[in-house]
Design a protein around this motif. Structure first.
Motif, PDB file in Angstrom:
ATOM      1  N   TRP A  53      -3.154   6.177  -8.030  1.00  0.00           N
ATOM      2  CA  TRP A  53      -4.142   5.905  -9.209  1.00  0.00           C
ATOM      3  C   TRP A  53      -4.171   4.234  -9.205  1.00  0.00           C
ATOM      4  O   TRP A  53      -5.135   3.644  -9.300  1.00  0.00           O
ATOM      5  CB  TRP A  53      -3.980   6.565 -10.346  1.00  0.00           C
ATOM      6  CG  TRP A  53      -3.050   6.255 -11.157  1.00  0.00           C
ATOM      7  CD1 TRP A  53      -3.114   5.023 -12.132  1.00  0.00           C
ATOM      8  CD2 TRP A  53      -1.610   6.541 -11.093  1.00  0.00           C
ATOM      9  NE1 TRP A  53      -1.915   4.541 -12.695  1.00  0.00           N
ATOM     10  CE2 TRP A  53      -0.920   5.664 -12.360  1.00  0.00           C
ATOM     11  CE3 TRP A  53      -0.883   7.484 -10.610  1.00  0.00           C
ATOM     12  CZ2 TRP A  53       0.394   6.019 -12.571  1.00  0.00           C
ATOM     13  CZ3 TRP A  53       0.396   7.657 -10.737  1.00  0.00           C
ATOM     14  CH2 TRP A  53       1.085   7.091 -11.679  1.00  0.00           C
ATOM     15  N   PHE A  54      -3.036   3.602  -8.918  1.00  0.00           N
ATOM     16  CA  PHE A  54      -3.023   2.063  -9.330  1.00  0.00           C
ATOM     17  C   PHE A  54      -3.086   1.301  -8.062  1.00  0.00           C
ATOM     18  O   PHE A  54      -2.991  -0.018  -8.265  1.00  0.00           O
ATOM     19  CB  PHE A  54      -1.669   1.978 -10.077  1.00  0.00           C
ATOM     20  CG  PHE A  54      -0.486   2.506  -9.369  1.00  0.00           C
ATOM     21  CD1 PHE A  54       0.216   1.482  -8.450  1.00  0.00           C
ATOM     22  CD2 PHE A  54       0.078   3.689  -9.544  1.00  0.00           C
ATOM     23  CE1 PHE A  54       1.457   1.809  -7.730  1.00  0.00           C
ATOM     24  CE2 PHE A  54       1.220   4.039  -8.780  1.00  0.00           C
ATOM     25  CZ  PHE A  54       1.822   3.322  -7.925  1.00  0.00           C
ATOM     26  N   ASN A  55      -2.669   1.877  -6.945  1.00  0.00           N
ATOM     27  CA  ASN A  55      -2.909   1.065  -5.576  1.00  0.00           C
ATOM     28  C   ASN A  55      -3.904   1.321  -4.686  1.00  0.00           C
ATOM     29  O   ASN A  55      -3.978   0.920  -3.628  1.00  0.00           O
ATOM     30  CB  ASN A  55      -1.557   1.115  -5.019  1.00  0.00           C
ATOM     31  CG  ASN A  55      -1.511   2.354  -4.198  1.00  0.00           C
ATOM     32  OD1 ASN A  55      -2.030   3.385  -4.706  1.00  0.00           O
ATOM     33  ND2 ASN A  55      -0.650   2.321  -3.234  1.00  0.00           N
ATOM     34  N   THR A  56      -4.937   2.076  -5.379  1.00  0.00           N
ATOM     35  CA  THR A  56      -6.251   2.450  -4.395  1.00  0.00           C
ATOM     36  C   THR A  56      -7.236   1.367  -4.910  1.00  0.00           C
ATOM     37  O   THR A  56      -7.557   1.408  -6.073  1.00  0.00           O
ATOM     38  CB  THR A  56      -6.392   4.051  -4.680  1.00  0.00           C
ATOM     39  OG1 THR A  56      -5.171   4.743  -4.140  1.00  0.00           O
ATOM     40  CG2 THR A  56      -7.587   4.268  -3.511  1.00  0.00           C
ATOM     41  N   GLU A  57      -8.085   0.958  -3.851  1.00  0.00           N
ATOM     42  CA  GLU A  57      -9.249   0.046  -4.316  1.00  0.00           C
ATOM     43  C   GLU A  57     -10.270   0.522  -3.125  1.00  0.00           C
ATOM     44  O   GLU A  57      -9.977   0.626  -1.822  1.00  0.00           O
ATOM     45  CB  GLU A  57      -8.762  -1.354  -4.097  1.00  0.00           C
ATOM     46  CG  GLU A  57      -7.707  -1.902  -4.852  1.00  0.00           C
ATOM     47  CD  GLU A  57      -7.404  -3.309  -4.896  1.00  0.00           C
ATOM     48  OE1 GLU A  57      -8.335  -4.087  -4.606  1.00  0.00           O
ATOM     49  OE2 GLU A  57      -6.261  -3.337  -4.870  1.00  0.00           O
ATOM     50  N   THR A 114      -5.310   1.368   0.400  1.00  0.00           N
ATOM     51  CA  THR A 114      -4.201   1.565  -0.148  1.00  0.00           C
ATOM     52  C   THR A 114      -3.547   0.067  -0.339  1.00  0.00           C
ATOM     53  O   THR A 114      -3.192  -0.469   1.014  1.00  0.00           O
ATOM     54  CB  THR A 114      -3.271   2.650   0.364  1.00  0.00           C
ATOM     55  OG1 THR A 114      -4.187   3.662   0.370  1.00  0.00           O
ATOM     56  CG2 THR A 114      -1.971   2.937  -0.563  1.00  0.00           C
ATOM     57  N   SER A 115      -3.102  -0.446  -1.332  1.00  0.00           N
ATOM     58  CA  SER A 115      -2.584  -1.840  -1.294  1.00  0.00           C
ATOM     59  C   SER A 115      -0.975  -1.753  -1.835  1.00  0.00           C
ATOM     60  O   SER A 115      -0.556  -1.010  -2.616  1.00  0.00           O
ATOM     61  CB  SER A 115      -3.320  -2.689  -2.291  1.00  0.00           C
ATOM     62  OG  SER A 115      -3.205  -2.221  -3.404  1.00  0.00           O
ATOM     63  N   PRO A 123       3.499   0.322 -12.390  1.00  0.00           N
ATOM     64  CA  PRO A 123       3.703   0.986 -13.543  1.00  0.00           C
ATOM     65  C   PRO A 123       5.196   1.752 -13.768  1.00  0.00           C
ATOM     66  O   PRO A 123       5.771   1.913 -12.914  1.00  0.00           O
ATOM     67  CB  PRO A 123       2.778   2.392 -13.518  1.00  0.00           C
ATOM     68  CG  PRO A 123       2.019   2.032 -12.132  1.00  0.00           C
ATOM     69  CD  PRO A 123       2.471   1.146 -11.400  1.00  0.00           C
ATOM     70  N   MET A 124       5.615   1.810 -15.042  1.00  0.00           N
ATOM     71  CA  MET A 124       7.111   2.182 -15.334  1.00  0.00           C
ATOM     72  C   MET A 124       7.704   3.486 -14.555  1.00  0.00           C
ATOM     73  O   MET A 124       8.473   3.549 -13.971  1.00  0.00           O
ATOM     74  CB  MET A 124       7.369   2.388 -16.871  1.00  0.00           C
ATOM     75  CG  MET A 124       8.799   2.600 -17.180  1.00  0.00           C
ATOM     76  SD  MET A 124       9.975   1.279 -16.501  1.00  0.00           S
ATOM     77  CE  MET A 124       9.440  -0.044 -17.804  1.00  0.00           C
TER      78      MET A 124
END
Length: 145
Positions: A53-57, A114-115, A123-124
Motif C-alpha cells: 500500500w505504501f510503495n505502489t504508484e 513498485t518503488s 512504515p513501522m
C-alpha cells in the motif's frame, strides 16, 4: 514506542550469535556488521519488490520526444503496465515492448510501479517485517540460534 533503525536490525542479528549489542554502527570493527547490513539490504529489496500500500504508484509515463524511449523512475523495482497486454516490461532503466521488440513508444503508457523506499522511511510495521526477514537470512548464513 522506540524506532527501528539499522542499528536495531544489526543488534537483532548479533543477538542470534550470542554477541553483545552495539551502541553505534559508526567506526565499529565488528566482524558481523557487514553481513548483517547485507542481509538487511537484500531483505529490503526482496520484500519491497512486491506491491504494498505504501510503495505502489500509478502514473503515466511519457516517451522522450527525441529518442521515443520511456525512462523508468529511478526508484522503480517493478513495473505493471495498465494496458493489460502484458507485453511491456522493464529492461534496465527503460520500458520495453516485447511484442514490437522495441524501446520506442509513440504514446504515453499508464503504469503501476513498485518503488524502492529507504529503510528509515518505511512504515513501522513494515520495518519490523523487513527486520525479521533480514535476521532470518542472517541466521541461515551463519547457522545461528
Amino acid at each position: 514506542m522506540g524506532n527501528i533503525t539499522k542499528l536495531t536490525v544489526v543488534n537483532e542479528c548479533l543477538k542470534t550469535m550470542g554477541e553483545v549489542p552495539l551502541n553505534t554502527l559508526v567506526n565499529e570493527d565488528h566482524p558481523y556488521i557487514a553481513a548483517a547490513l547485507s542481509s538487511l539490504d537484500l531483505a529490503l529489496i526482496r520484500e519491497l519488490s512486491l506491491p504494498w500500500w505504501f510503495n505502489t504508484e500509478y502514473c503515466t509515463l511519457h516517451p522522450d520526444s527525441i529518442t521515443k524511449k520511456i525512462v523508468l523512475p529511478q526508484n522503480c523495482l517493478d513495473i505493471d503496465p495498465r494496458s493489460g497486454t502484458g507485453y511491456l516490461v522493464a529492461r534496465g532503466r527503460y520500458l520495453f515492448d516485447r511484442m514490437k521488440q522495441s524501446y520506442e513508444f509513440d504514446k504515453p503508457e499508464e503504469v503501476r510501479y513498485t518503488s524502492f523506499i529507504e529503510f528509515d522511511d518505511l512504515p513501522m510495521l513494515f520495518k519490523m517485517y523487513v527486520m525479521y526477514s533480514a535476521v532470518l537470512d542472517f541466521c541461515s548464513s551463519f547457522d545461528a540460534d
